[in-house]
Each structure stands twice: as structure tokens, then as C-alpha cells.
Design an enzyme around this catalytic site. Structure first.
Site, short mmCIF file in Angstrom:
data_model
loop_
_atom_site.label_atom_id
_atom_site.label_comp_id
_atom_site.label_asym_id
_atom_site.label_seq_id
_atom_site.Cartn_x
_atom_site.Cartn_y
_atom_site.Cartn_z
N CYS A 1 0.84 -1.21 0.00
CA CYS A 1 0.00 0.00 0.00
C CYS A 1 0.87 1.25 0.00
CB CYS A 1 -0.92 0.01 1.21
SG CYS A 1 -2.01 1.46 1.26
N SER B 1 -0.28 -8.59 -10.60
CA SER B 1 -1.26 -7.52 -10.49
C SER B 1 -0.73 -6.31 -11.24
CB SER B 1 -1.51 -7.19 -9.02
OG SER B 1 -2.48 -6.18 -8.86
N ASP C 1 -2.51 -3.08 -13.97
CA ASP C 1 -2.98 -2.80 -15.32
C ASP C 1 -3.76 -3.97 -15.92
OD1 ASP C 1 -1.77 -0.35 -15.07
OD2 ASP C 1 0.04 -0.92 -16.16
#
Length: 349
Positions: free
Chosen positions: A123, A228, A230
Site C-alpha cells: 500500500c 497484479s 494494469d
């Protein structure tokens, strides 16, 4: 030719397929995860959950200690961590910077019986990284390893030894691209799967994700690597699986307002074709989402939470901008229905 839609084994966990729902803050609550499972998501992740908050106030999440302590249960927080009724395989994602707190928080998950515990080391948002959590963990790989070890210890003691997984970025910035080191340490510390979003923290969600990093990680690790970044169309999923050799793909921004991406992607992987979902079905899904969410957290709160979701569902619909301008003021389910009737888009629910 290699079969692209295929089973995945993550430690002791066997999954039927390789189309995963990523942990997306503000979006992957229980109701939405349920819709994604209906459409074929094989594995789903909760939004990131603060290990510190869970450890210090488990009653807030409807877990151990609430009755004895008199702590008030938050419907929103409880909904954040609970398994959906149809959710066969799900992971709770924790974020934090203290291994001891991660351990204590993971112990609190026992009543939920998650299929895995996922560690957030990706994150990029300031309120997470300022405390050394999220992608800030990639600046301290040894600490990252200790956090994985702590979660694994809790899993063995209280969770039935479910796998611990981790989601990382390619690094903190362009001068510290260290995904290979962090992934190696995570696996040596017990991680059974590594999910990689190949952007640096400094990139946030800008630019283009570098899928070559996923391929590189696949060549280095003895555990499954999930890709992960796009992934917006079935064609994107097919290309990532083919080009990188990753075990699974994880849809994040591409699933917002579009739980159908899972059924579409599976169709494309298995048959080479897929059909766009009519707007009417997307709107029907939006109302089903709203009603499920209202059942979990109450109508008023659900309607407020649903505003951003409704904007995602109506993206690309003729007249969608006008609908979204009014949706951000909707306070009841009837308000949402009225919008569709006003714009001659029908009514559901």
C-alpha cells in the site's frame, strides 16, 4: 499450448482456478466480494485491515472480547472482515509494522476461519506508510520477514496452519527496486505465495506497471507468484499469464464496477472469446450490491458507501455523467431507483 485457466495450490490451500480479487481499500467489502465470487473469482481478499486496531479493539470487529468488555461492534468494521456466504476461499489482509502486533492481530482472526492471512507490503498511501507499514516494509526487508514469521506463528497456533501470503510492490522508488530480495526473504520466512504489483511506491498508480518484474520473480521463487497491475480486460489477463508465466492474476482497479471481469476472463482464457455485459446487467448488479450492503451495514450507511461504487458501475453508460452527479447525493435505495427511472434506464430491486 499451456492451459491458462488452471488450478493453483497455495501451501495447504487448493484453488479451482487462478482468477483472484485483489484487496482494494474502499471497495472489496463483503457484499462486493460476494458478487465477484458469483462471477467466478476463485480467491478473494478483504480490504487491508489495521493489525493495531484489530489487536487493541477486536470487539469493534465483532470478534473475541466484545461481549465481556462492552465494546461496541461496528457494522462496517465487522463487514470488512467477515466471509461472504458464498465465499469458499478468502484471505484477510493485515497491515502493520510491528511483528508482535501482527501476531496478536492474526490470533484474533480465529473465529473467522480465513483460508489465508495476507500481509500488505504494497500500500502506497501516506497514512499507512508513515507508520512503517504497507510499502514502507520494503525499505526494511528483515522486518518484513519477521512480520511474515509472526503471522505464520499465529496461523499454526490458532488458525489451523492456513497459509500466509504477501503482496508487495517492485520497491520504494526507482533507486531501490528490491522486490526479488523482499520476496526471497518473505518465502524463507514462510510465505506460501507472493503477489507482485510491479510499480514502485513513488509511482503510486501512475505510469505503466512493469510486467517483466513478474516474469523475473516467477523464475526465482519456489512458490506461486500472482501478478497484479494494469489488468482491465480479459485480454490483459491472458497476456499477463502468457507473458509472465505467473500462477494467477489479481484484478484490482479493473474490477471496480465490473464484477463480470471474472466470468469474462475465464471465458476468454478457455474459449478465446467473451461478450461484453449489457448496461442493464451492470445496473442490476449495482442494485444487488447495494441491497447486500444495506443488509450488512444498514441502508443509510450503505447508500453513502455506495456512491463511489455506483459511479464505477455507471462508467461508460450513456448519460452516465449526469447520473453520477446526482448519485453522490443519494441517501436511500429509493433515491438510487429514482435516478434510473428519471433517465429511463429501468428499475431493479
Amino acid at each position: 499450448m499451456m492451459k491458462l485457466y488452471r488450478p493453483v495450490t497455495v501451501g495447504s490451500l487448493s484453488l479451482e482456478g487462478n482468477l483472484f480479487l485483489a484487496p482494494v481499500a474502499g471497495y472489496t467489502e463483503r457484499a462486493f466480494r460476494s458478487l465477484c465470487v458469483e462471477q467466478g473469482a476463485n480467491f478473494s481478499f478483504t480490504e487491508l485491515v489495521s493489525a493495531d486496531a484489530l489487536y487493541r479493539n477486536p470487539g469493534h470487529y465483532g470478534l473475541a472480547g466484545d461481549a465481556a468488555s462492552g465494546m461496541r461492534v461496528s457494522a462496517v468494521a465487522k463487514n470488512l472482515v467477515r466471509r461472504a456466504v458464498n465465499e469458499r476461499h478468502y484471505a484477510v489482509q493485515l497491515f502493520g509494522s510491528d511483528p508482535d502486533v501482527i501476531y496478536q492481530a492474526a490470533l484474533q482472526l480465529a473465529p473467522l476461519q480465513p483460508d489465508a492471512v495476507d500481509i500488505n507490503a504494497g500500500c502506497p498511501v501516506p497514512k499507512v506508510v508513515k507508520n512503517g507499514a504497507g510499502s514502507a516494509l520494503m525499505k526494511d526487508p528483515p522486518r518484513l520477514g519477521r512480520i511474515v514469521e509472526a503471522a505464520g506463528k499465529a496461523s499454526r497456533e490458532a488458525l489451523g496452519d492456513v497459509p500466509v501470503t504477501i503482496k508487495i510492490r517492485s520497491g520504494w522508488d526507482s533507486g531501490s527496486v528490491n522486490y526479488a530480495e523482499c520476496a526471497r526473504i518473505a518465502v524463507e520466512s514462510g510465505a506460501a505465495m507472493v503477489s507482485l504489483h510491479p510499480r514502485t511506491r513513488s509511482q503510486n498508480y501512475g505510469g505503466t506497471s512493469d510486467w517483466s518484474c513478474i516474469a523475473d520473480l516467477v523464475s526465482r521463487l519456489p512458490v506461486p507468484v500472482t501478478g497484479s497491475g494494469d489488468l482491465y480486460t480479459p485480454e490483459d489477463a491472458e497476456r499477463m499469464l502468457r507473458e509472465t508465466g505467473c500462477a494467477a492474476v489479481m484484478f484490482a482497479r479493473g474490477v471496480m464496477g465490473n464484477p463480470f471481469i471474472f466470468s469474462s476472463a475465464r471465458s476468454f482464457l478457455e474459449t478465446g472469446a467473451w461478450e461484453p455485459v449489457p448496461f442493464s446487467e451492470r445496473l442490476a448488479a449495482a442494485f444487488r450490491h447495494l441491497e447486500l450492503l444495506a443488509a450488512d451495514i444498514g441502508e443509510r450507511t450503505a447508500c453513502l458507501e455506495m456512491r463511489k461504487q455506483f459511479c464505477a458501475y455507471t462508467k461508460g453508460i450513456p448519460g452516465g455523467a449526469a447520473i453520477r452527479a446526482q448519485a453522490v447525493r443519494a441517501q436511500t435505495i429509493e433515491d438510487y431507483r429514482g435516478l434510473l427511472i428519471h433517465y429511463n434506464l429501468g428499475s431493479w430491486g
